[in-house]
Scaffold this active site. Structure first.
Site, mmCIF file in Angstrom:
data_model
loop_
_atom_site.group_PDB
_atom_site.id
_atom_site.type_symbol
_atom_site.label_atom_id
_atom_site.label_comp_id
_atom_site.label_asym_id
_atom_site.label_seq_id
_atom_site.Cartn_x
_atom_site.Cartn_y
_atom_site.Cartn_z
ATOM 1 C CB THR A 147 -0.983 0.008 1.294
ATOM 2 O OG1 THR A 147 -1.828 -0.961 1.234
ATOM 3 C CG2 THR A 147 -1.688 1.217 1.360
ATOM 4 C CG PHE A 411 -1.548 -9.874 4.805
ATOM 5 C CD1 PHE A 411 -1.878 -10.112 5.870
ATOM 6 C CD2 PHE A 411 -1.404 -11.022 3.750
ATOM 7 C CE1 PHE A 411 -2.200 -11.258 6.307
ATOM 8 C CE2 PHE A 411 -2.009 -12.118 4.055
ATOM 9 C CZ PHE A 411 -2.504 -12.356 5.707
ATOM 10 C CB CYS A 412 -0.666 -3.157 3.930
ATOM 11 S SG CYS A 412 -1.125 -2.456 5.572
ATOM 12 C CG ASN A 413 0.509 -6.618 -1.554
ATOM 13 O OD1 ASN A 413 0.058 -6.821 -2.778
ATOM 14 N ND2 ASN A 413 1.852 -6.930 -1.430
#
Length: 796
Positions: A147, A411-413
């Protein structure tokens, strides 16, 4: 595979045995020449659980912290912008740290500069700010970007730059000279933090050769590599990749566990002359400036020019000791890479070998196949024996109770999550419109996972850690069927419950209210009739504790000491009295006209609820002192003395700050059944089996007990649809989904593993852990409805 064969022979109700004392040679070639056990014992004494979240942050070594603390006791680190002896010593340590970090990255100060930042995210943002992207250029980022990389698109969009999300395999086509649009930025991760997939570091060199760069020009494509996840377990060797990336973002705590406030942006020296001048300049970055004219001269060295203000010199000094400890323990990052690769291969093999008895997979592992290279990060979801997904949040909760630390979510992806979970952008936008956000409890939407579980391994991860994970998954989920009702797995006589209306020959044992959500309960005096309002029991969850600028009420799961705040209602004075160990009693009026109120809003289980702040320094200071957390009291005035039955406001739900329904009911018989299960499942030397888990542990509003010989059967209440209490009618709104909060001892505030761990094995409905039932009052004469201990219970 041998581990799987041994474990599959175990009976489901038997707890998993302790891990073996040694790895039996599984890592004989890659456990630091047999030193791993000694390393863990001496350098990582804090490893009391199975820690498998090293991509989030790894564990710091004892010698690192000890040596750093010793230096702080003998030296005086000082602001390097001063010129006295301590300041010059500090500056020398900073300069040396740059050189050492470059050596760790496989390069030198001749080729790269080190700009210290707050973290890898700050390094990525800085790189975007100083890249000379032209308005008709492009910002390209690959699917697996974190992110923090995707966020650069907002900066680029403000400059009118074309945004282009791409697959890594499209880089050759996108950067081809034939389609060049002007100076552009390409960003990609060296390792995906979702699946662990790795990508080559030679992209910049390949692009450079396409354009034939010279010393007085820069190719139109600038390359930023996010190495935060990769550098923790593999050597960067930047000098081995030709031209090398223009920028490399790093995070120190990802590699060493500490320091946590330090990142770095490595900038290729040959790219420095072409950088864009940063718009903002802070202290230490300029050689001269005027106050009343827009004139300033920037410092000549790139490090000083880009490090705004005073660098984090304490953390930079800590970095020295982190590098020392890493080298002393592991010899080199190559040894760590070798070990991490072996552990990852073992973990993937074992997870893929997990099977239900019908042959179906227990785990769906994402990636780690084909010709792609993967690092020590494994994402997966768990499935039942029919192939249905089990919510990853439920798995995470159970893992926590089993002493296993892993990660759940996306997971901020976003790109990798969409790829592996087959989630489209319209789906995610629809979820957001329904109130589902990252980090909440919505793990399955339309039976499809919107996130995953992630285990990631570090330099000190052992085979025993993996074995414990595998045993946990087998014990909890092997042959589990989500469509099978928990009741159907109970003793056969439970199934003989009549589906028609019946008198269960039971009565109310206790009535409990929780005036402050997540704090201790107050038992209504025996025989005292307690009013049921439109919103539930009078004064039940009429208050919440809030942090400043937060929409979410504080919860006992995060702040266990909330259990130590014991309320009692003074009926005659209409006041709430709070007691807590070591503090004088606090009295709060239950009349809204006596309180100074200020309207705000909060959320309870994704539902918008009106909350009104109680403006009182006396109350806020008392609560903050008890909990050691700055907080304040908020309420819903409708639920207090003069507003209990005010006209309905459709903007807000017809309940208090309770989670799902007005009232929670449990039975003594179900509670005793859980205690029996705990004793049956516990090992002989397990102290847990001797802990009494009574019905109060489940934080109910009503506790029901049997009368005479016609006993309520354990979990019979899950079949009820209506409950009559002395003639007052309550509709059953369904079973209560439970979380780890029921394993916080309500008397001591200590975290335990029971009863949640046992319920998770025995009482899952549609994949969710349940205990007790929710009730909603029905009928139009709520103002005359009341409940008291001793009241007769009838159910249908």
């Amino acid at each position: 595979m041998e581990l799987q064969k041994r474990l599959l022979a175990q009976q489901p109700a038997t707890p998993p045995p302790s891990p073996p004392a040694s790895t039996n040679g599984i890592l004989s070639a890659s456990d630091y020449n047999g030193r791993l056990d000694e390393i863990r014992r001496t350098e990582y004494p804090q490893l009391k659980t199975v820690f498998l979240d090293h991509t989030g942050s790894t564990v710091c070594a004892a010698s690192h912290i000890q040596e750093f603390a010793a230096e702080l006791m003998t030296q005086i680190p000082a602001n390097p912008h001063s010129r006295h002896v301590e300041s010059q010593w500090t500056q020398a340590r900073i300069d040396h740290a740059r050189d050492r970090l470059l050596a760790f990255a496989g390069t030198s100060a001749e080729r790269y500069a080190v700009v210290f930042t707050a973290n890898a995210t700050a390094a990525i943002r800085l790189a975007a700010e100083i890249t000379p992207i032209e308005q008709h250029g492009e910002f390209c980022y690959t699917r697996e970007s974190h992110t923090s990389v995707v966020g650069v698109r907002s900066l680029a969009a403000d400059q009118g730059v074309h945004l282009r999300p791409i697959e890594f395999t499209d880089i050759g086509e996108v950067t081809a000279p034939a389609r060049c649009r002007g100076t552009s930025l390409l960003a990609y991760p060296a390792q995906c933090n979702f699946s662990g997939q790795r990508f080559p570091l030679n992209v910049a060199d390949t692009v450079s050769k396409l354009y034939g760069s010279t010393s007085d020009t820069h190719v139109p494509w600038w390359v930023l590599v996010d190495a935060a996840a990769y550098a923790a377990s593999s050597p960067l060797r930047l000098d081995a990749h030709g031209a090398g990336p223009d920028f490399v973002a790093m995070s120190m705590y990802k590699i060493f566990g500490a320091p946590t406030g330090l990142g770095a942006l490595l900038i290729r020296r040959s790219s420095v002359p072409f950088l864009r001048t940063k718009r903002y300049f802070g202290g230490g970055t300029v050689a001269g400036l005027t106050f009343d004219q827009p004139w300033q001269v920037y410092r000549s060295d790139i490090e000083a020019r880009l490090e705004d203000g005073t660098v984090n010199f304490h953390d930079i000094i800590s970095l020295h000791h982190a590098l020392d400890a890493h080298a002393n323990i592991y010899d080199s990052i190559d040894m760590v890479a070798r070990h991490a690769r072996a552990v990852t291969e073992y973990a993937v093999r074992e997870l893929r070998a997990l099977r239900h008895r019908n042959g179906r997979l227990v785990c769906e592992v994402y990636g780690h196949t084909g010709e792609s290279v993967f690092g020590p990060t494994v994402a997966f979801n768990v499935k039942d024996r029919a192939g249905r997904y089990i919510g990853y949040m439920e798995v995470e909760r159970l893992a926590v109770m089993a002493g296993i630390s892993l990660r759940a979510g996306r997971f901020c992806n976003p790109g990798a999550a969409q790829k592996w979970l087959c989630l489209s952008a319209p789906e995610l936008m629809k979820h957001a419109s329904l109130g589902y956000v990252c980090g909440d409890d919505h793990d399955l939407v339309d039976d499809k996972p919107v996130g995953a579980l992630r285990v990631s391994f570090g330099a000190m991860t052992s085979i025993e850690d993996i074995d414990q994970l595998v045993k946990f998954l087998l014990y909890q989920f092997r042959d589990y069927n989500m469509s099978e009702s928990a009741i159907s797995r109970l003793p056969i006589d439970t199934m003989e419950i009549s589906p028609t209306a019946l008198s269960v020959n039971a009565q109310v044992d206790k009535v409990i209210i929780y005036p402050i959500k997540s704090c201790h309960g107050w038992t209504v005096p025996s025989g005292t009739s307690w009013l049921v309002t439109r919103h539930g029991l009078k004064y039940d969850r009429v208050f919440v504790l809030m942090r400043e600028h937060s929409l979410l009420p504080m919860q006992q799961k995060q702040v266990p000491n909330m259990a130590l705040i014991r309320p009692r209602v003074d009926i005659d004075k209409s006041t709430l009295v709070l007691d807590a160990p070591g503090h004088e009693s606090l009295e709060i009026s239950l009349r809204p006209e006596d309180l100074k109120l200020e309207t705000t809003e909060t959320q309870v289980c994704s539902t918008r609820v009106r909350a009104v702040r109680v403006r009182s320094d006396r109350i806020s200071l008392w609560l903050s002192s008890v909990l050691s957390v700055s907080c304040y009291l908020a309420c819903e005035p409708r639920l207090l003395e003069s507003g209990a039955n005010t006209p309905h406001n459709s903007c807000y739900p017809d309940k208090s700050f309770a989670n799902k329904a007005q009232i929670l009911m449990v039975t003594q018989e179900s509670s005793r059944q859980v205690e029996q299960w705990i004793a049956e499942d516990a090992a002989p030397d397990d102290a847990t089996s001797r802990i009494r888990v009574g019905p109060m542990q489940y934080r109910p509003n009503i506790i029901v007990k049997s009368l005479g010989t016609d006993m309520i059967k354990p979990f019979e209440e899950l079949k009820w649809t209506l409950v009559h209490v002395d003639g007052s009618r309550f509709a059953v709104a369904g079973p209560c989904r439970r979380c780890q909060m029921i394993s916080i001892d309500q008397e001591s505030a200590k975290k335990l593993k029971e009863p949640y761990a046992t319920l998770a094995r025995r009482m899952r409905v549609d994949g969710k852990v349940v205990f007790g039932i929710y009730l909603n009052a029905t009928g139009s004469l709520l103002s005359t409805t009341s409940i008291k201990s001793g009241a007769t219970i009838n159910a249908a």
